[in-house]
Motif scaffolding. Structure first.
Motif, PDB file in Angstrom:
ATOM      1  N   ARG A 175       0.953  -1.428  -0.081  1.00 46.11           N
ATOM      2  CA  ARG A 175      -0.095  -0.168   0.059  1.00 46.11           C
ATOM      3  C   ARG A 175       1.124   1.328  -0.003  1.00 46.11           C
ATOM      4  N   ASP A 176       1.851   1.122   1.064  1.00 45.19           N
ATOM      5  CA  ASP A 176       2.824   2.541   0.563  1.00 45.19           C
ATOM      6  C   ASP A 176       3.323   2.627  -0.598  1.00 45.19           C
ATOM      7  N   LEU A 177       3.910   1.340  -1.347  1.00 42.41           N
ATOM      8  CA  LEU A 177       4.883   1.982  -2.356  1.00 42.41           C
ATOM      9  C   LEU A 177       3.134   2.484  -3.642  1.00 42.41           C
ATOM     10  N   ALA A 178       2.498   2.022  -3.066  1.00 41.61           N
ATOM     11  CA  ALA A 178       1.534   2.101  -4.196  1.00 41.61           C
ATOM     12  C   ALA A 178       0.454   3.460  -4.318  1.00 41.61           C
ATOM     13  N   GLU A 179       1.101   4.282  -3.544  1.00 43.09           N
ATOM     14  CA  GLU A 179       0.829   4.937  -3.030  1.00 43.09           C
ATOM     15  C   GLU A 179       1.853   6.208  -3.506  1.00 43.09           C
ATOM     16  N   ARG A 180       3.305   5.856  -2.809  1.00 40.72           N
ATOM     17  CA  ARG A 180       4.390   6.849  -3.381  1.00 40.72           C
ATOM     18  C   ARG A 180       4.508   6.747  -4.856  1.00 40.72           C
ATOM     19  N   VAL A 181       4.200   5.566  -5.856  1.00 41.14           N
ATOM     20  CA  VAL A 181       4.466   5.225  -7.704  1.00 41.14           C
ATOM     21  C   VAL A 181       3.338   6.547  -7.864  1.00 41.14           C
ATOM     22  N   LEU A 182       1.753   6.218  -7.343  1.00 42.12           N
ATOM     23  CA  LEU A 182       0.926   6.704  -8.027  1.00 42.12           C
ATOM     24  C   LEU A 182       0.564   8.452  -7.825  1.00 42.12           C
ATOM     25  N   ALA A 183       1.572   8.734  -6.476  1.00 40.05           N
ATOM     26  CA  ALA A 183       1.623  10.187  -6.589  1.00 40.05           C
ATOM     27  C   ALA A 183       2.507  10.618  -7.368  1.00 40.05           C
ATOM     28  N   THR A 184       3.941  10.025  -7.540  1.00 41.97           N
ATOM     29  CA  THR A 184       5.062  10.564  -8.455  1.00 41.97           C
ATOM     30  C   THR A 184       4.784  10.449  -9.852  1.00 41.97           C
ATOM     31  N   PHE A 185       3.450   9.312 -10.223  1.00 45.92           N
ATOM     32  CA  PHE A 185       3.022   9.549 -11.296  1.00 45.92           C
ATOM     33  C   PHE A 185       2.401  10.845 -11.487  1.00 45.92           C
ATOM     34  N   LEU A 186       0.966  10.939 -10.590  1.00 48.13           N
ATOM     35  CA  LEU A 186       0.757  11.806 -10.859  1.00 48.13           C
ATOM     36  C   LEU A 186       0.864  13.958 -10.590  1.00 48.13           C
ATOM     37  N   LEU A 214      13.976  -1.151  -3.578  1.00 45.45           N
ATOM     38  CA  LEU A 214      15.682  -1.294  -3.535  1.00 45.45           C
ATOM     39  C   LEU A 214      15.635  -0.826  -1.799  1.00 45.45           C
ATOM     40  N   ALA A 215      14.368  -0.143  -1.829  1.00 45.17           N
ATOM     41  CA  ALA A 215      14.325   0.383   0.260  1.00 45.17           C
ATOM     42  C   ALA A 215      14.127  -1.451   0.276  1.00 45.17           C
ATOM     43  N   ARG A 216      13.212  -1.787   0.120  1.00 50.52           N
ATOM     44  CA  ARG A 216      12.601  -3.293   0.691  1.00 50.52           C
ATOM     45  C   ARG A 216      13.439  -4.387   0.554  1.00 50.52           C
ATOM     46  N   TRP A 217      14.264  -4.056  -0.771  1.00 50.94           N
ATOM     47  CA  TRP A 217      15.628  -5.064  -0.881  1.00 50.94           C
ATOM     48  C   TRP A 217      16.585  -4.841   0.500  1.00 50.94           C
ATOM     49  N   ARG A 218      16.739  -3.161   0.076  1.00 49.26           N
ATOM     50  CA  ARG A 218      18.400  -3.148   0.966  1.00 49.26           C
ATOM     51  C   ARG A 218      18.130  -3.451   3.117  1.00 49.26           C
ATOM     52  N   ASP A 219      16.615  -3.039   3.347  1.00 44.67           N
ATOM     53  CA  ASP A 219      16.303  -3.404   4.654  1.00 44.67           C
ATOM     54  C   ASP A 219      14.683  -3.801   5.007  1.00 44.67           C
ATOM     55  N   VAL A 220      14.581  -5.177   5.627  1.00 41.36           N
ATOM     56  CA  VAL A 220      13.045  -5.316   5.043  1.00 41.36           C
ATOM     57  C   VAL A 220      12.252  -4.818   6.102  1.00 41.36           C
ATOM     58  N   THR A 221      11.692  -2.870   6.247  1.00 46.27           N
ATOM     59  CA  THR A 221      10.581  -2.766   7.001  1.00 46.27           C
ATOM     60  C   THR A 221       9.094  -2.917   5.967  1.00 46.27           C
ATOM     61  N   ASN A 222       8.352  -2.133   6.518  1.00 46.53           N
ATOM     62  CA  ASN A 222       7.128  -1.805   6.016  1.00 46.53           C
ATOM     63  C   ASN A 222       6.771  -0.462   5.054  1.00 46.53           C
ATOM     64  N   SER A 223       8.234  -0.152   4.832  1.00 46.37           N
ATOM     65  CA  SER A 223       8.190   1.375   3.820  1.00 46.37           C
ATOM     66  C   SER A 223       8.610   0.916   2.524  1.00 46.37           C
ATOM     67  N   ALA A 224       8.144   2.016   2.104  1.00 47.88           N
ATOM     68  CA  ALA A 224       9.042   2.330   0.856  1.00 47.88           C
ATOM     69  C   ALA A 224      10.571   2.823   0.312  1.00 47.88           C
ATOM     70  N   SER A 225      10.395   3.430   2.083  1.00 53.26           N
ATOM     71  CA  SER A 225      11.342   4.845   1.704  1.00 53.26           C
ATOM     72  C   SER A 225      12.775   4.442   1.988  1.00 53.26           C
ATOM     73  N   LEU A 229      11.303   1.278  -8.667  1.00 54.54           N
ATOM     74  CA  LEU A 229      12.351   1.269  -8.348  1.00 54.54           C
ATOM     75  C   LEU A 229      13.052   1.272  -7.010  1.00 54.54           C
ATOM     76  N   LYS A 230      12.392   2.240  -6.606  1.00 56.96           N
ATOM     77  CA  LYS A 230      13.411   3.092  -5.630  1.00 56.96           C
ATOM     78  C   LYS A 230      13.088   2.395  -3.924  1.00 56.96           C
ATOM     79  N   GLY A 231      11.401   2.105  -4.388  1.00 52.56           N
ATOM     80  CA  GLY A 231      10.515   1.626  -3.278  1.00 52.56           C
ATOM     81  C   GLY A 231      11.293   0.226  -3.194  1.00 52.56           C
TER      82      GLY A 231
END
Length: 85
Positions: free
Chosen positions: A21-32, A69-80, A65-67
């Motif tokens: 949900r966090d990643l989808a929100e960030r991608v949609l916001a970036t697109f808009l 990468l953030a998940r791959w780098r550190d397993v959290t519930n955030s795309a930050s 891709l950034k989101g």
């Protein structure tokens, strides 16, 4: 020898849902944001609306891709990429 404590299935599923949900929100916001920015620039730069949409798509793909990468780098519930988010 102590056993390695694994999280419950419910925790993993809830974490994946939160991250998605966090990643989808960030991608949609970036697109808009990029699309609106592209539309503002269509007249001065003589771009077509579809070219502005393509620019927004590239920006959204970068956000995705950034989101990931953030998940791959550190397993959290955030795309930050910020620590502790």
């Amino acid at each position: 020898m102590s056993e390695f404590p694994l999280p419950s299935t419910q925790t993993v599923i809830k974490g994946a849902k939160t991250y998605a949900r966090d990643l989808a929100e960030r991608v949609l916001a970036t697109f808009l944001q990029a699309f609106v920015g592209g539309l503002v620039l269509t007249a001065p730069l003589d771009l077509a609306m579809w070219q502005a949409a393509a620019v927004a798509g590239v920006a959204a793909a970068g956000s995705l891709l950034k989101g990931l990468l953030a998940r791959w780098r550190d397993v959290t519930n955030s795309a930050s990429l910020a620590k502790g988010v």
